[in-house]
Design a protein around this motif. Structure first.
Motif, PDB file in Angstrom:
ATOM      1  N   GLY A  71       0.803  -1.217   0.000  1.00 30.64           N
ATOM      2  CA  GLY A  71       0.000   0.000   0.000  1.00 30.64           C
ATOM      3  C   GLY A  71       0.833   1.264   0.000  1.00 30.64           C
ATOM      4  N   GLY A  72       2.146   1.132  -0.209  1.00 28.10           N
ATOM      5  CA  GLY A  72       3.034   2.288  -0.239  1.00 28.10           C
ATOM      6  C   GLY A  72       3.363   2.729  -1.649  1.00 28.10           C
ATOM      7  N   ILE A  73       4.301   3.640  -1.767  1.00 27.34           N
ATOM      8  CA  ILE A  73       4.751   4.152  -3.065  1.00 27.34           C
ATOM      9  C   ILE A  73       6.133   4.758  -2.863  1.00 27.34           C
ATOM     10  N   ASP A  74       6.951   4.748  -3.914  1.00 31.69           N
ATOM     11  CA  ASP A  74       8.264   5.389  -3.844  1.00 31.69           C
ATOM     12  C   ASP A  74       8.479   6.201  -5.122  1.00 31.69           C
ATOM     13  N   LEU A  75       8.275   7.502  -5.013  1.00 30.94           N
ATOM     14  CA  LEU A  75       8.429   8.393  -6.160  1.00 30.94           C
ATOM     15  C   LEU A  75       9.848   8.937  -6.292  1.00 30.94           C
ATOM     16  N   SER A  76      10.734   8.544  -5.399  1.00 26.82           N
ATOM     17  CA  SER A  76      12.091   9.092  -5.408  1.00 26.82           C
ATOM     18  C   SER A  76      13.086   8.226  -6.179  1.00 26.82           C
ATOM     19  N   VAL A  77      12.629   7.124  -6.791  1.00 22.49           N
ATOM     20  CA  VAL A  77      13.572   6.179  -7.397  1.00 22.49           C
ATOM     21  C   VAL A  77      14.372   6.801  -8.541  1.00 22.49           C
ATOM     22  N   PRO A 127       3.435   9.955   5.520  1.00 25.89           N
ATOM     23  CA  PRO A 127       2.891   9.135   4.432  1.00 25.89           C
ATOM     24  C   PRO A 127       3.915   8.936   3.314  1.00 25.89           C
ATOM     25  N   PRO A 128       3.990   7.735   2.744  1.00 22.58           N
ATOM     26  CA  PRO A 128       4.991   7.455   1.709  1.00 22.58           C
ATOM     27  C   PRO A 128       4.936   8.421   0.529  1.00 22.58           C
ATOM     28  N   LEU A 129       3.745   8.811   0.115  1.00 23.62           N
ATOM     29  CA  LEU A 129       3.622   9.733  -1.013  1.00 23.62           C
ATOM     30  C   LEU A 129       4.319  11.055  -0.716  1.00 23.62           C
ATOM     31  N   ILE A 130       4.050  11.613   0.464  1.00 21.81           N
ATOM     32  CA  ILE A 130       4.640  12.898   0.842  1.00 21.81           C
ATOM     33  C   ILE A 130       6.151  12.768   1.017  1.00 21.81           C
ATOM     34  N   MET A 131       6.577  11.720   1.709  1.00 16.81           N
ATOM     35  CA  MET A 131       7.997  11.549   1.989  1.00 16.81           C
ATOM     36  C   MET A 131       8.803  11.386   0.712  1.00 16.81           C
ATOM     37  N   THR A 132       8.332  10.557  -0.204  1.00 16.55           N
ATOM     38  CA  THR A 132       9.129  10.287  -1.402  1.00 16.55           C
ATOM     39  C   THR A 132       9.054  11.428  -2.422  1.00 16.55           C
ATOM     40  N   ILE A 133       7.994  12.231  -2.375  1.00 15.79           N
ATOM     41  CA  ILE A 133       7.991  13.458  -3.187  1.00 15.79           C
ATOM     42  C   ILE A 133       9.071  14.410  -2.666  1.00 15.79           C
ATOM     43  N   ALA A 196       3.966 -11.751   4.447  1.00 19.76           N
ATOM     44  CA  ALA A 196       3.858 -10.573   5.319  1.00 19.76           C
ATOM     45  C   ALA A 196       3.528  -9.324   4.503  1.00 19.76           C
ATOM     46  N   LEU A 197       4.098  -9.210   3.312  1.00 16.78           N
ATOM     47  CA  LEU A 197       3.811  -8.058   2.456  1.00 16.78           C
ATOM     48  C   LEU A 197       2.327  -8.011   2.096  1.00 16.78           C
ATOM     49  N   TYR A 198       1.782  -9.155   1.724  1.00 15.01           N
ATOM     50  CA  TYR A 198       0.349  -9.211   1.380  1.00 15.01           C
ATOM     51  C   TYR A 198      -0.514  -8.881   2.594  1.00 15.01           C
ATOM     52  N   ALA A 199      -0.111  -9.391   3.754  1.00 16.34           N
ATOM     53  CA  ALA A 199      -0.882  -9.140   4.977  1.00 16.34           C
ATOM     54  C   ALA A 199      -0.886  -7.653   5.321  1.00 16.34           C
ATOM     55  N   ILE A 200       0.259  -7.006   5.179  1.00 17.08           N
ATOM     56  CA  ILE A 200       0.354  -5.573   5.473  1.00 17.08           C
ATOM     57  C   ILE A 200      -0.507  -4.774   4.509  1.00 17.08           C
ATOM     58  N   GLY A 201      -0.456  -5.126   3.237  1.00 16.57           N
ATOM     59  CA  GLY A 201      -1.241  -4.406   2.242  1.00 16.57           C
ATOM     60  C   GLY A 201      -2.734  -4.616   2.378  1.00 16.57           C
ATOM     61  N   SER A 202      -3.132  -5.802   2.827  1.00 18.60           N
ATOM     62  CA  SER A 202      -4.559  -6.093   2.982  1.00 18.60           C
ATOM     63  C   SER A 202      -5.152  -5.402   4.204  1.00 18.60           C
ATOM     64  N   ASN A 203      -4.418  -5.443   5.322  1.00 16.22           N
ATOM     65  CA  ASN A 203      -4.903  -4.810   6.553  1.00 16.22           C
ATOM     66  C   ASN A 203      -3.716  -4.638   7.494  1.00 16.22           C
ATOM     67  N   GLU A 204      -3.152  -3.448   7.495  1.00 17.58           N
ATOM     68  CA  GLU A 204      -1.945  -3.213   8.290  1.00 17.58           C
ATOM     69  C   GLU A 204      -2.205  -3.360   9.785  1.00 17.58           C
ATOM     70  N   THR A 264      -0.677  -5.286 -10.064  1.00 19.41           N
ATOM     71  CA  THR A 264      -0.511  -4.968  -8.648  1.00 19.41           C
ATOM     72  C   THR A 264      -1.460  -3.828  -8.277  1.00 19.41           C
ATOM     73  N   SER A 265      -2.251  -4.042  -7.247  1.00 20.57           N
ATOM     74  CA  SER A 265      -3.234  -3.034  -6.846  1.00 20.57           C
ATOM     75  C   SER A 265      -2.550  -1.861  -6.179  1.00 20.57           C
ATOM     76  N   ILE A 266      -2.865  -0.664  -6.624  1.00 22.10           N
ATOM     77  CA  ILE A 266      -2.277   0.537  -6.047  1.00 22.10           C
ATOM     78  C   ILE A 266      -2.755   0.737  -4.609  1.00 22.10           C
ATOM     79  N   PHE A 267      -3.832   0.023  -4.226  1.00 24.63           N
ATOM     80  CA  PHE A 267      -4.352   0.113  -2.861  1.00 24.63           C
ATOM     81  C   PHE A 267      -3.720  -0.934  -1.946  1.00 24.63           C
ATOM     82  N   GLY A 268      -2.886  -1.807  -2.515  1.00 21.88           N
ATOM     83  CA  GLY A 268      -2.186  -2.806  -1.721  1.00 21.88           C
ATOM     84  C   GLY A 268      -2.933  -4.115  -1.601  1.00 21.88           C
ATOM     85  N   GLY A 269      -2.209  -5.152  -1.173  1.00 21.55           N
ATOM     86  CA  GLY A 269      -2.831  -6.435  -0.883  1.00 21.55           C
ATOM     87  C   GLY A 269      -2.790  -7.447  -1.997  1.00 21.55           C
ATOM     88  N   SER A 270      -2.463  -7.047  -3.211  1.00 20.75           N
ATOM     89  CA  SER A 270      -2.418  -8.004  -4.321  1.00 20.75           C
ATOM     90  C   SER A 270      -1.375  -7.579  -5.340  1.00 20.75           C
TER      91      SER A 270
END
Length: 323
Positions: A71-77, A127-133, A196-204, A264-270
């Motif tokens: 459910g995260g994002i990294d715009l700084s790559v 939030p990942p969006l803010i941090m990586t921007i 664990a990644l799927y579990a975090i994305g589905s319901n942290e 890959t779902s942008i909302f996480g979990g899949s």
């Protein structure tokens, strides 16, 4: 009629209902169509060259899949690629590092950049969006400040093997990408780390109550993202034979497009690594095929955008059917 159709749908093999399968079918049809328009498209040399060109995006897309699944994002790559490339060149030319040490230093800078992202996201809860921007601007600014708009050239000849060489006819960097694809795919599909990644994305929240170390897992995947960006920078510099401050600019959009197009779902979990690979290949071959058929760059971007929208619509439709 409706009951019969529903029964037939339920009777279809499970793999036929997957987003990756539909995307692979679309990819095959697109390859056939583009190959029919231009006889140079499906040649071995052209396909291997496209594999060489997509490697940098592919390396970054692997850990980006992990991040988006949570459910995260990294715009700084992209900025991390630029910073790592600059530090590779300047540590070798200005600081006098031996080339192998300069490569390690560039990888360290990339990993450190990703670690900073993960640390602030997990410890300070930005939030990942803010941090990586924010770090997108920070890392790009650092690259420009260190380089002072100067490029670095004249690397040792052996260094170019990584970005221009081949092993048994296959580009060196493509072999590296394939090895990492297999490792990432197995890690996501067959290990507790992947679950664990799927579990975090589905319901942290549920993942935390299940005694999963959510913060540590996030810190690892953001660090991996930075490390992959550093590796992509090394490969890119080796391929183009020079270091510039604008390297990696816009990479974040191509990487995210490949991951989302792959299901890959942008909302996480899949999501899956294999879907990301198909999305990556589709984007690169569409760019190349359309260019060979005379389609201009702007129109190519439009076609890829339409393909991405259709992919999201298909994924949403499949998700609603499963629910």
């Amino acid at each position: 009629m409706s009951i019969a159709t529903d029964t037939a749908a339920r009777g279809a093999p499970w793999w036929l209902k997957r987003h990756e399968t539909l995307l692979a079918i679309i990819l095959i049809l697109a390859l056939i169509g583009l190959g029919a328009f231009n006889n140079r498209f499906l040649t071995v040399d052209n396909l291997l060259n496209q594999g060489r060109l997509m490697t940098e995006i592919g390396l970054i897309a692997l850990p980006m899949t992990f991040i988006i699944i949570t459910g995260g994002i990294d715009l700084s790559v992209g900025a991390t690629v630029g910073l790592s490339a600059v530090m590779l060149g300047y540590s070798w030319k200005t600081f006098g590092f031996p080339m192998p040490l300069a490569i390690v230093f560039a990888l360290f800078i990339g990993g450190l950049a990703g670690f900073v992202n993960g640390f602030v996201i997990t410890r300070i809860k930005v939030p990942p969006l803010i941090m990586t921007i924010a770090t997108l601007a920070l890392y790009r600014g650092l690259a420009e400040g260190v380089s002072q708009a100067h490029s670095v050239r004249g690397y040792p000849e052996w260094f170019y093997v990584l970005g221009q060489g081949d092993i048994f006819g296959v580009p060196t960097q493509l072999l590296i990408l394939i090895v990492l694809i297999v490792i990432a795919g197995v890690a996501l599909d067959r290990t507790t780390f992947g679950r664990a990644l799927y579990a975090i994305g589905s319901n942290e929240t549920a993942a935390r109550f299940s005694a999963l170390n959510v913060d540590r897992t996030k810190l690892i995947i953001y660090t991996l993202s930075g490390l992959a960006s550093g590796l992509a920078a090394v490969v890119l510099v080796s391929r183009v034979t020079t270091t510039r401050m604008d390297m990696g600019m816009g990479y974040e959009l191509d990487v995210i497009a490949a991951v989302v197009l792959g299901g890959t779902s942008i909302f996480g979990g899949s999501g899956t690594i294999w879907g990301t690979v198909i999305g990556l290949v589709m984007i690169q071959l569409l760019k190349n095929g359309l260019a060979l058929t005379g389609v201009k760059g702007d129109a190519t971007i439009v076609v890829i955008g339409v393909a991405l929208i259709l992919s999201v619509l298909i994924a949403s439709s499949l998700q609603r059917r499963r629910e």
